[in-house]
Design a protein around this motif. Structure first.
Motif, PDB file in Angstrom:
ATOM      1  N   ARG A   1       0.822  -1.184   0.000  1.00 37.62           N
ATOM      2  CA  ARG A   1       0.000   0.000   0.000  1.00 37.62           C
ATOM      3  C   ARG A   1       0.868   1.251   0.000  1.00 37.62           C
ATOM      4  NH1 ARG A   1      -2.291   0.517   6.189  1.00 37.62           N
ATOM      5  NH2 ARG A   1      -0.454   1.497   7.017  1.00 37.62           N
ATOM      6  N   PRO A   2       0.429   2.248  -0.646  1.00 38.69           N
ATOM      7  CA  PRO A   2       1.157   3.466  -0.633  1.00 38.69           C
ATOM      8  C   PRO A   2       0.826   4.323   0.538  1.00 38.69           C
ATOM      9  CG  PRO A   2      -0.607   3.605  -2.179  1.00 38.69           C
ATOM     10  CD  PRO A   2      -0.645   2.235  -1.553  1.00 38.69           C
ATOM     11  N   SER A   3       1.646   5.341   0.936  1.00 45.30           N
ATOM     12  CA  SER A   3       1.201   6.204   1.985  1.00 45.30           C
ATOM     13  C   SER A   3       0.548   7.414   1.386  1.00 45.30           C
ATOM     14  CB  SER A   3       2.307   6.624   2.907  1.00 45.30           C
ATOM     15  OG  SER A   3       3.365   7.213   2.293  1.00 45.30           O
TER      16      SER A   3
ATOM     17  N   CYS B   1      -3.470   6.235  -0.993  1.00 40.38           N
ATOM     18  CA  CYS B   1      -3.250   7.614  -0.657  1.00 40.38           C
ATOM     19  C   CYS B   1      -3.334   8.509  -1.853  1.00 40.38           C
ATOM     20  CB  CYS B   1      -1.934   7.782   0.027  1.00 40.38           C
ATOM     21  SG  CYS B   1      -1.962   9.234   1.059  1.00 40.38           S
TER      22      CYS B   1
ATOM     23  N   THR C   1       8.726   7.673   1.574  1.00 41.33           N
ATOM     24  CA  THR C   1       8.996   6.429   2.306  1.00 41.33           C
ATOM     25  C   THR C   1       8.239   5.239   1.724  1.00 41.33           C
ATOM     26  OG1 THR C   1       7.291   7.014   3.928  1.00 41.33           O
ATOM     27  CG2 THR C   1       9.562   7.611   4.448  1.00 41.33           C
ATOM     28  N   GLU C   2       7.038   5.490   1.205  1.00 41.18           N
ATOM     29  CA  GLU C   2       6.300   4.367   0.640  1.00 41.18           C
ATOM     30  C   GLU C   2       6.989   3.835  -0.604  1.00 41.18           C
ATOM     31  OE1 GLU C   2       3.753   1.417   0.949  1.00 41.18           O
ATOM     32  OE2 GLU C   2       3.857   3.070   2.372  1.00 41.18           O
TER      33      GLU C   2
ATOM     34  N   GLN D   1       8.222   0.060  -1.245  1.00 49.67           N
ATOM     35  CA  GLN D   1       7.797  -0.689  -2.425  1.00 49.67           C
ATOM     36  C   GLN D   1       8.991  -1.106  -3.278  1.00 49.67           C
ATOM     37  OE1 GLN D   1       4.871  -1.758  -2.576  1.00 49.67           O
ATOM     38  NE2 GLN D   1       3.889  -0.460  -1.043  1.00 49.67           N
TER      39      GLN D   1
ATOM     40  N   TYR E   1      14.259   3.148   4.356  1.00 49.59           N
ATOM     41  CA  TYR E   1      12.882   3.293   4.839  1.00 49.59           C
ATOM     42  C   TYR E   1      12.857   3.385   6.361  1.00 49.59           C
ATOM     43  CZ  TYR E   1       8.148   2.074   6.209  1.00 49.59           C
ATOM     44  OH  TYR E   1       6.912   2.086   6.816  1.00 49.59           O
TER      45      TYR E   1
ATOM     46  N   THR F   1       6.167  -4.092   6.824  1.00 51.63           N
ATOM     47  CA  THR F   1       7.573  -3.710   6.626  1.00 51.63           C
ATOM     48  C   THR F   1       8.491  -4.589   7.468  1.00 51.63           C
ATOM     49  OG1 THR F   1       7.563  -1.978   8.347  1.00 51.63           O
ATOM     50  CG2 THR F   1       6.873  -1.339   6.124  1.00 51.63           C
TER      51      THR F   1
END
Length: 257
Positions: free
Chosen positions: A2-4, A20, A178-179, A183, A204, A214
């Motif tokens: 998932r993305p942030s 996001c 960070t996402e 990824q 990260y 993570t």
């Protein structure tokens, strides 16, 4: 994966969804709004506030009024799409994300939103076209977000080389994404490039809080690299900090080291 997500009121609401997506900075301003446009804007803002407060029925009422006042008000379509996702109606959400993208065909924000919806609903090829549209918008404030989302979607489809390219460009534009770092580590792990995956995980972890996924990825990377101390450390953190997570339950199963 998932993305942030991500600075104004609509953005905050959309950050509550996976991927996001953002709408590009909140409800649009119109220098000379008609009475209908003003009614749509006001009701959309009220709908946003009610949604933030968890008053979803009132939010739906205001957003429905916004669209009754002006069915071509793209921001109302975006926000009601978020609301439909929240109440578990992805079909209606998709209809409104699509309509917002139609109403603003050159807007990166709306294209990214609909692309992320398509990605999460098993349509990576269609999603790619919308991410490309988002990236092509010279006025889009967060192109790194669309690039990161495109990379995630490509990775889900097993297209790891293309995913790495998109994520690399996203990180060139925003090295603190960070996402995208997480990824990228996931993509490199899938490609069995474990030392490179470790490097991105370390970046990260230097900037973001751990999540169950993570920590699990970090553990798996260290396992492949034969680092028993690293495996034990990630396992301890996962079981201690996220004992009820799916990942912790997997590790706590009999026979799991």
């Amino acid at each position: 994966m998932r993305p942030s997500l991500r600075p104004a009121l609509i953005a905050l609401l959309l950050c509550g969804t996976v991927g996001c997506a953002t709408s590009g900075g909140g409800v649009s301003n119109n220098n000379n709004p008609t009475r209908k446009q003003e009614a749509a804007r006001t009701n959309t803002e009220l709908g946003q506030r009610y949604m933030q407060q968890g008053q979803l029925e009132l939010a739906m009422e205001k957003l429905t009024r916004a669209l009754e006042a002006d069915g071509a008000y793209a921001d109302a379509h975006t926000v009601i799409a978020v609301l439909y996702e929240r109440i578990g109606n992805p079909q209606k959400a998709g209809e409104h994300y699509r309509r917002a993208a139609q109403l603003k065909p050159d807007s990166g924000a709306e294209a990214n939103n609909y692309g992320w919806y398509l990605c999460n609903n098993g349509k990576p090829e269609e999603a790619a076209a919308y991410f490309d549209r988002a990236i092509a918008d010279p006025f889009y404030r967060t192109p790194a977000l669309a690039l990161g989302n495109a990379g995630i979607c490509l990775a889900r489809a097993g297209r790891y080389d293309e995913a790495e390219q998109k994520l690399r460009v996203a990180l060139e534009q925003d090295q603190n994404n960070t996402e995208a770092l997480f990824q990228m580590a996931s993509v490199l792990y899938a490609r069995r490039e474990y030392f490179r995956a470790r490097a991105f995980m370390q970046r990260y972890e230097g900037m973001a809080r751990a999540r169950p996924e993570t920590l699990m990825l970090g553990r798996n990377i260290e396992l492949q690299l034969g680092n028993a101390d690293g495996v034990r450390d990630y396992t301890r953190r996962l079981l201690q900090d996220f004992p009820n997570s799916q990942q912790a339950r997997m590790l706590d199963a009999p026979g799991t080291s």
